[in-house]
Design a protein around this motif. Structure first.
Motif, short mmCIF file in Angstrom:
data_model
loop_
_atom_site.label_atom_id
_atom_site.label_comp_id
_atom_site.label_asym_id
_atom_site.label_seq_id
_atom_site.Cartn_x
_atom_site.Cartn_y
_atom_site.Cartn_z
N UNK A 153 0.83 -1.20 0.00
CA UNK A 153 0.00 0.00 0.00
C UNK A 153 0.87 1.25 0.00
N UNK A 154 1.92 1.25 0.79
CA UNK A 154 2.82 2.41 0.83
C UNK A 154 3.49 2.63 -0.52
N UNK A 155 3.86 1.54 -1.20
CA UNK A 155 4.45 1.68 -2.53
C UNK A 155 3.45 2.26 -3.52
N UNK A 156 2.19 1.87 -3.40
CA UNK A 156 1.16 2.39 -4.31
C UNK A 156 0.90 3.87 -4.05
N UNK A 157 0.81 4.25 -2.78
CA UNK A 157 0.50 5.64 -2.43
C UNK A 157 1.68 6.58 -2.67
N UNK A 158 2.89 6.08 -2.47
CA UNK A 158 4.07 6.91 -2.66
C UNK A 158 4.55 7.53 -1.36
N UNK A 159 5.80 7.98 -1.34
CA UNK A 159 6.40 8.51 -0.10
C UNK A 159 5.69 9.73 0.47
N UNK A 160 5.01 10.49 -0.37
CA UNK A 160 4.33 11.68 0.12
C UNK A 160 3.10 11.34 0.96
N UNK A 161 2.65 10.10 0.89
CA UNK A 161 1.44 9.68 1.61
C UNK A 161 1.76 8.62 2.67
N UNK A 162 2.96 8.70 3.22
CA UNK A 162 3.37 7.76 4.27
C UNK A 162 2.41 7.83 5.46
N UNK A 163 2.01 9.04 5.83
CA UNK A 163 1.12 9.21 6.98
C UNK A 163 -0.24 8.58 6.71
N UNK A 164 -0.71 8.66 5.46
CA UNK A 164 -1.98 8.03 5.10
C UNK A 164 -1.89 6.52 5.24
N UNK A 165 -0.78 5.95 4.78
CA UNK A 165 -0.57 4.50 4.90
C UNK A 165 -0.56 4.07 6.36
N UNK A 166 0.07 4.89 7.22
CA UNK A 166 0.11 4.57 8.65
C UNK A 166 -1.27 4.66 9.28
N UNK A 167 -2.05 5.66 8.87
CA UNK A 167 -3.40 5.83 9.42
C UNK A 167 -4.28 4.64 9.05
N UNK A 168 -4.21 4.24 7.79
CA UNK A 168 -4.98 3.08 7.34
C UNK A 168 -4.54 1.84 8.11
N UNK A 169 -3.23 1.69 8.28
CA UNK A 169 -2.71 0.54 9.02
C UNK A 169 -3.20 0.50 10.45
N UNK A 170 -3.22 1.67 11.11
CA UNK A 170 -3.66 1.74 12.50
C UNK A 170 -5.13 1.34 12.63
#
Length: 213
Positions: A153-170
């Motif tokens: 998911x982080x690879x799909x979203x890209x480094x600029x959306x790291x926080x989004x990936x973490x929020x989804x993960x949480x």
């Protein structure tokens, strides 16, 4: 710590891995010494299944010119690599190679089903292999960092959306805790609680899945 080389990949196995494998293999609930063979078979299947999963990561990383290694620790397995860097799409494929290898291994255990009656231990071996690889692939592909699904998911979203990936993960990890407790999968519940917290805090670089060096 056990160290060996397999197909040119350095492999390290921490003693804590064997303890966790013993617990996951049912060692804590043994009621007699007669159950030792079944526990041992489950431990072997757990080790072999994680090894195949990590070899999938490592083989894919090698195809992209990297130097991978494999480490077993208390939380499972880890593929690390050095010798260069990967594009996002390359890293996605390296991560995806692990779950695909696990599903292929589950298929191999299914093929063994006609041999289930040749030994008293064969049902334990076969069904542990099928259930473990299918169940762990489903869990591991949840979009929770640092598991494979979270990394993809982080690879799909890209480094600029790291926080989004973490929020989804949480959020996903927190939701999984509920059915894990209801069905008494307490180890999974504890793991998801830990991952929910780490994703919420944004500190998802702990060991697990594929580690870039």
């Amino acid at each position: 710590m056990l160290r060996f080389t397999l197909f040119g990949f350095p492999v390290m196995v921490h003693w804590l891995f064997w303890l966790i494998a013993f617990l996951l293999g049912g060692g804590l609930f043994m009621q007699s010494a007669r159950e030792w063979p079944d526990v041992f078979v489950r431990m072997v299947v757990i080790f072999f299944s994680i090894l195949v999963h990590e070899l999938g990561h490592a083989a894919a990383a090698r195809l992209f010119g990297l130097r991978p290694g494999i480490a077993f620790h208390g939380l499972g397995g880890l593929t690390y690599f050095s010798g260069g860097s990967l594009e996002r799409w390359q890293h996605f494929l390296v991560v995806a190679a692990g779950p695909l290898s696990s599903l292929a291994l589950a298929g191999c255990f299914v093929i063994l089903l006609p041999l289930e009656n040749i030994s008293p231990l064969m049902p334990t071996l076969i069904w542990t292999g099928v259930i473990l690889n299918v169940a762990w692939t489903i869990i591991n592909c949840l979009p929770v960092l640092p598991m494979d699904g979270g990394q993809m998911l982080r690879d799909i979203l890209g480094p600029k959306h790291e926080r989004t990936a973490c929020t989804i993960g949480a959020v996903v990890a927190a939701l999984v805790i509920i059915p894990a407790v209801l069905f008494k999968f307490y180890i999974l519940a504890v793991l998801m609680g830990f991952l929910a917290y780490s994703n919420f805090k944004g500190s998802t670089s702990m060991q697990g899945g594929v580690l870039k060096q």
